[in-house]
Design a protein around this motif. Structure first.
Motif, PDB file in Angstrom:
ATOM      1  N   THR A 107     -78.741   2.273 -41.148  1.00  0.00           N
ATOM      2  CA  THR A 107     -77.438   1.632 -40.945  1.00  0.00           C
ATOM      3  C   THR A 107     -77.052   1.666 -39.474  1.00  0.00           C
ATOM      4  O   THR A 107     -76.569   0.668 -38.915  1.00  0.00           O
ATOM      5  N   ALA A 108     -77.248   2.822 -38.828  1.00  0.00           N
ATOM      6  CA  ALA A 108     -76.932   2.933 -37.403  1.00  0.00           C
ATOM      7  C   ALA A 108     -77.758   1.943 -36.589  1.00  0.00           C
ATOM      8  O   ALA A 108     -77.243   1.297 -35.659  1.00  0.00           O
ATOM      9  N   VAL A 138     -69.661  -8.744 -27.908  1.00  0.00           N
ATOM     10  CA  VAL A 138     -69.505  -7.529 -28.709  1.00  0.00           C
ATOM     11  C   VAL A 138     -70.328  -6.423 -28.054  1.00  0.00           C
ATOM     12  O   VAL A 138     -71.518  -6.272 -28.334  1.00  0.00           O
ATOM     13  N   GLY A 139     -69.663  -5.656 -27.186  1.00  0.00           N
ATOM     14  CA  GLY A 139     -70.401  -4.639 -26.433  1.00  0.00           C
ATOM     15  C   GLY A 139     -69.936  -3.219 -26.669  1.00  0.00           C
ATOM     16  O   GLY A 139     -70.442  -2.283 -26.039  1.00  0.00           O
ATOM     17  N   ASP A 188     -78.454  -2.850 -33.280  1.00  0.00           N
ATOM     18  CA  ASP A 188     -79.103  -4.154 -33.126  1.00  0.00           C
ATOM     19  C   ASP A 188     -78.071  -5.273 -33.088  1.00  0.00           C
ATOM     20  O   ASP A 188     -78.250  -6.280 -32.380  1.00  0.00           O
ATOM     21  N   PHE A 189     -76.994  -5.099 -33.840  1.00  0.00           N
ATOM     22  CA  PHE A 189     -75.949  -6.124 -33.867  1.00  0.00           C
ATOM     23  C   PHE A 189     -75.325  -6.308 -32.493  1.00  0.00           C
ATOM     24  O   PHE A 189     -75.190  -7.428 -32.006  1.00  0.00           O
ATOM     25  N   LEU A 229     -65.817  -2.141 -32.087  1.00  0.00           N
ATOM     26  CA  LEU A 229     -66.263  -2.474 -33.428  1.00  0.00           C
ATOM     27  C   LEU A 229     -66.612  -1.181 -34.154  1.00  0.00           C
ATOM     28  O   LEU A 229     -67.452  -0.410 -33.690  1.00  0.00           O
ATOM     29  N   PHE A 230     -65.975  -0.935 -35.297  1.00  0.00           N
ATOM     30  CA  PHE A 230     -66.144   0.314 -36.023  1.00  0.00           C
ATOM     31  C   PHE A 230     -67.050   0.097 -37.226  1.00  0.00           C
ATOM     32  O   PHE A 230     -66.777  -0.758 -38.085  1.00  0.00           O
ATOM     33  N   LEU A 231     -68.139   0.856 -37.285  1.00  0.00           N
ATOM     34  CA  LEU A 231     -69.088   0.773 -38.393  1.00  0.00           C
ATOM     35  C   LEU A 231     -69.022   2.048 -39.216  1.00  0.00           C
ATOM     36  O   LEU A 231     -69.255   3.137 -38.710  1.00  0.00           O
TER      37      LEU A 231
END
Length: 482
Positions: free
Chosen positions: A124-125, A86-87, A130-131, A364-366
């Motif tokens: 949150t960001a 997940v990059g 970190d994820f 990946l959308f946050l």
């Protein structure tokens, strides 16, 4: 609904100005055939044969094999991929915007979302960053994008995110990306984006009267054309190298407008020459009222696309083609380039149509609220489209359902000749599961028509000497360009 005969050869027949062809689904090959073979293969029983049909069968074509079990080949790899690959992260730093574009997914004309005053907290960001830092051991590079609304409204948050990543990451290259309406690209903001080598995509829709019709400032009728042009020209004049390498433009085209008018504008405007450029029609996925194309628009688009094909054949200079449709030839090349040399023999018993990407791996959308989605194009109001939350992480079961969207329509998909090229994915979800299935099936005929037209263009270009592998004319086919 069409009844599929799974004993017949799994092929699709089509013809164009250069002859008769069959697309062999099992081998993913397009073969030129004679008219007698074409007619015989159209017979429902499939019993009639001639010498060419017998030869095709001897060479391994005309098999009747279909996929038996719908399962994406990457399904079992998901746990490992989410642990180490997940990059790419896109942060929705705000749902607010200083513009009110008529066709924006936040405009209220879509089921997806609406403008709000919600903005992302640094907490949150930070969790999002970190994820990916803890789930990207196998990635040599990281890509972090900033998305809105208008992301530059949260410039301070963007700076904090960049500084956080630069402090944390020492052994990987980080690429920063941003999609912006271009109105805030000046002074401190511009200097910072240049310093950090951001990849900037500016939304720009053509001549002033068209751009200003759709891209107006919030709370007024004032268009944004003048300020965006001023900012873009400033970047090109003062930071030419950065502009050429790091700035691109994206045009959203309303098919109710004149395609020729938009195309001629970009062809004649010096600012847009030799820069990265993408374009697309107003999005219909999730739109409450679907957009229709006028006959004039279709005719003008087809003419410009024809000129683009003529350029590939050496008949027209590139500068005489429309910049807003040049990416279409890249799409054609992406779909068929190199396919004639592949070693496909037969469809596997367990497979999945070509639509979905690996959810969350490409991007990946946050969201501002901490929800995770496969990308920024999906509907945030559909539970089926959610991968998880930044606190709980990616739910493998949900990701598996998103990846295996064919489960909803597997009976129809297995017998469809466009199986390998279907582009259906979770972005089509507007409401719930049942409505998604209906939406997918309603669009099947359009997908097949689009793919067949691509096949025809591919065949004509090859017949006239264009080599997709070398992206040039084969010797003996070069002609003077006008």
């Amino acid at each position: 609904m069409e009844v599929q005969n799974f004993r017949k050869p799994f092929i699709h027949l089509f013809s164009c100005s250069t002859g008769y062809y069959l697309y062999d689904v099992n081998t993913d090959s397009i073969l030129k055939i004679n008219s007698d073979t074409y007619d015989k293969l159209k017979i429902d029983e499939g019993e009639a044969e001639n010498e060419q049909i017998q030869k095709l069968k001897t060479c391994g074509y005309l098999k009747s094999s279909r996929v038996q079990i719908s399962e994406h080949p990457a399904t079992k790899l998901l746990p490992s991929l989410y642990k180490n690959r997940v990059g790419n992260l896109t942060l929705q730093v705000t749902q607010q915007c200083n513009l009110r574009c008529d066709y924006c997914v936040y405009s209220g004309k879509y089921y997806t979302r609406t403008h709000t005053n919600k903005k992302m907290s640094f907490e949150t960001a930070k969790k999002g960053m970190d994820f990916i830092l803890s789930h990207s051991d196998s990635c040599e590079e990281l890509r972090v994008g900033f998305y809105g609304g208008e992301p530059l409204l949260e410039f301070d948050l963007i700076k904090k995110c960049v500084e956080y990543l630069e402090d944390k990451v020492k052994d990987k290259v980080i690429h920063f990306l941003i999609t912006t309406n271009g109105t805030l690209l000046k002074d401190e903001i511009l200097n910072y984006l240049i310093e950090k080598k951001f990849r900037i995509t500016i939304s720009f829709d053509g001549p002033k009267e068209i751009h200003d019709r759709y891209r107006r400032f919030a709370g007024s009728e004032k268009g944004s054309y003048d300020i965006v042009m001023k900012n873009a020209r400033y970047i090109k004049e003062h930071y030419w190298d950065f502009f050429i390498s790091n700035v691109g433009f994206n045009t959203v085209i309303n098919p109710e407008e004149s395609y020729a008018c938009i195309g001629n504008y970009f062809k004649g405007e010096e600012l847009f020459q030799d820069v990265y450029f993408t374009s697309g029609l107003v999005r219909d996925e999730g739109k409450k009222e679907k957009t229709t194309s006028s006959d004039q628009f279709v005719e003008e688009y087809n003419y410009e696309y024809f000129k683009l094909l003529m350029n590939k054949l050496g008949k027209i200079k590139k500068e005489n083609t429309s910049v807003i449709c040049r990416d279409q030839i890249e799409y054609l090349k992406l779909l068929r380039g190199g396919k004639q040399q592949n070693e496909n023999i037969e469809l596997p018993a367990k497979w999945h149509h070509g639509g979905p990407c690996l959810p969350g791996i490409r991007s990946l959308f946050l969201t501002v609220e901490g929800d995770l989605y496969p990308c920024e194009k999906v509907c945030e109001n559909v539970e089926l489209a959610k991968l998880g939350t930044i606190d709980s992480g990616i739910d493998i079961q949900k990701a598996t359902r998103i990846l295996n969207i064919e489960d909803l329509t597997s009976d129809q998909c297995k017998g469809c000749w466009a199986y390998r090229y279907c582009d259906f994915c979770i972005r089509y979800a507007e409401k719930d599961k049942n409505e998604l299935k209906q939406c997918l099936l309603q669009n099947c005929s359009n997908v097949r028509k689009k793919i067949e037209n691509i096949f025809k263009d591919y065949c004509i270009l090859r017949e006239l000497g264009y080599d997709f592998e070398t992206e040039s004319l084969r010797k003996g086919n070069q002609n003077e360009r006008s």
